[in-house]
Design a protein around this motif. Structure first.
Motif, PDB file in Angstrom:
ATOM      1  N   LYS A   6       0.861  -1.182   0.000  1.00 57.62           N
ATOM      2  CA  LYS A   6       0.000   0.000   0.000  1.00 57.62           C
ATOM      3  C   LYS A   6       0.897   1.231   0.000  1.00 57.62           C
ATOM      4  O   LYS A   6       1.957   1.255   0.632  1.00 57.62           O
ATOM      5  CB  LYS A   6      -0.868   0.008   1.261  1.00 57.62           C
ATOM      6  N   GLU A  23       6.330   8.164  12.316  1.00 60.80           N
ATOM      7  CA  GLU A  23       5.252   7.500  11.585  1.00 60.80           C
ATOM      8  C   GLU A  23       5.756   6.921  10.276  1.00 60.80           C
ATOM      9  O   GLU A  23       5.318   5.843   9.862  1.00 60.80           O
ATOM     10  CB  GLU A  23       4.071   8.441  11.363  1.00 60.80           C
ATOM     11  N   LYS A  25       8.688   5.676   9.762  1.00 66.13           N
ATOM     12  CA  LYS A  25       9.378   4.444  10.143  1.00 66.13           C
ATOM     13  C   LYS A  25       8.372   3.341  10.480  1.00 66.13           C
ATOM     14  O   LYS A  25       8.479   2.210   9.993  1.00 66.13           O
ATOM     15  CB  LYS A  25      10.287   4.718  11.346  1.00 66.13           C
ATOM     16  N   ARG A  26       7.375   3.666  11.314  1.00 73.51           N
ATOM     17  CA  ARG A  26       6.376   2.672  11.728  1.00 73.51           C
ATOM     18  C   ARG A  26       5.627   2.120  10.519  1.00 73.51           C
ATOM     19  O   ARG A  26       5.513   0.897  10.354  1.00 73.51           O
ATOM     20  CB  ARG A  26       5.383   3.297  12.716  1.00 73.51           C
ATOM     21  N   LEU A  27       5.134   3.011   9.666  1.00 75.54           N
ATOM     22  CA  LEU A  27       4.354   2.567   8.505  1.00 75.54           C
ATOM     23  C   LEU A  27       5.208   1.763   7.527  1.00 75.54           C
ATOM     24  O   LEU A  27       4.732   0.808   6.916  1.00 75.54           O
ATOM     25  CB  LEU A  27       3.716   3.771   7.815  1.00 75.54           C
ATOM     26  N   THR A  28       6.481   2.138   7.368  1.00 72.35           N
ATOM     27  CA  THR A  28       7.385   1.390   6.507  1.00 72.35           C
ATOM     28  C   THR A  28       7.601  -0.016   7.057  1.00 72.35           C
ATOM     29  O   THR A  28       7.514  -1.001   6.314  1.00 72.35           O
ATOM     30  CB  THR A  28       8.733   2.123   6.360  1.00 72.35           C
ATOM     31  N   LEU A  29       7.840  -0.129   8.356  1.00 73.53           N
ATOM     32  CA  LEU A  29       8.045  -1.438   8.965  1.00 73.53           C
ATOM     33  C   LEU A  29       6.794  -2.311   8.907  1.00 73.53           C
ATOM     34  O   LEU A  29       6.892  -3.536   8.950  1.00 73.53           O
ATOM     35  CB  LEU A  29       8.525  -1.282  10.416  1.00 73.53           C
ATOM     36  N   GLU A  30       5.625  -1.677   8.774  1.00 75.65           N
ATOM     37  CA  GLU A  30       4.378  -2.424   8.610  1.00 75.65           C
ATOM     38  C   GLU A  30       4.183  -2.887   7.164  1.00 75.65           C
ATOM     39  O   GLU A  30       3.192  -3.540   6.856  1.00 75.65           O
ATOM     40  CB  GLU A  30       3.189  -1.571   9.040  1.00 75.65           C
ATOM     41  N   GLY A  31       5.107  -2.534   6.272  1.00 72.56           N
ATOM     42  CA  GLY A  31       5.048  -3.017   4.901  1.00 72.56           C
ATOM     43  C   GLY A  31       4.389  -2.077   3.913  1.00 72.56           C
ATOM     44  O   GLY A  31       3.838  -2.526   2.901  1.00 72.56           O
ATOM     45  N   ASN A  32       4.452  -0.784   4.174  1.00 74.76           N
ATOM     46  CA  ASN A  32       3.878   0.217   3.285  1.00 74.76           C
ATOM     47  C   ASN A  32       4.972   1.013   2.589  1.00 74.76           C
ATOM     48  O   ASN A  32       6.060   1.194   3.137  1.00 74.76           O
ATOM     49  CB  ASN A  32       3.009   1.202   4.090  1.00 74.76           C
ATOM     50  N   LYS A  99      -6.598   8.632   7.135  1.00 75.69           N
ATOM     51  CA  LYS A  99      -6.413   8.153   8.499  1.00 75.69           C
ATOM     52  C   LYS A  99      -5.667   9.217   9.287  1.00 75.69           C
ATOM     53  O   LYS A  99      -4.928  10.013   8.716  1.00 75.69           O
ATOM     54  CB  LYS A  99      -5.655   6.831   8.521  1.00 75.69           C
TER      55      LYS A  99
END
Length: 117
Positions: A6, A23, A25-32, A99
């Motif tokens: 995504k 954010e 970093k977090r979103l990248t680590l979640e696979g975005n 979001k």
């Protein structure tokens, strides 16, 4: 989506540089795939305030929203400034999911919205 990823564009006041980086970093680590701002004018990047630069960056950010599946609003303490309100309206008008980091202080007139804590 690009392959299975995504694409998310970050929006919000550039005074929240630290939260943008967290954010991202977090979103990248979640696979975005995360698209962010290029300069933080309210956090020391003085080039933003040269003639014509802010306007160009604002137009460029709308292009970043065009490339995204959704936007993620960095709204620390619920704050959403006028530029970010325009970006949210633009994203909604173009069918993007919106979001938020925190519940907005003021309800936006457009719907739907998704709040992420």
């Amino acid at each position: 989506m690009i392959n299975e990823f995504k694409v998310i564009t970050l929006c919000g006041s550039t005074r929240f540089k630290e939260q943008f980086l967290e954010e991202q970093k977090r979103l990248t680590l979640e696979g975005n795939v995360v698209i962010s701002v290029g300069l933080f004018g309210h956090s020391g990047d003085e080039e933003v305030w040269k003639p014509g630069i802010k306007e160009m960056l604002d137009r460029m950010h709308l292009s970043k929203i065009d490339m995204a599946d959704e936007i993620f609003v960095i709204n620390v303490d619920g704050y959403i400034g006028e530029s970010t309100k325009r970006e949210i309206s633009y994203a909604l008008a173009h069918g993007k999911t919106v979001k938020y980091l925190e519940k907005p202080r003021e309800p936006m007139t457009e719907t739907p919205r998704i709040f992420i804590a």
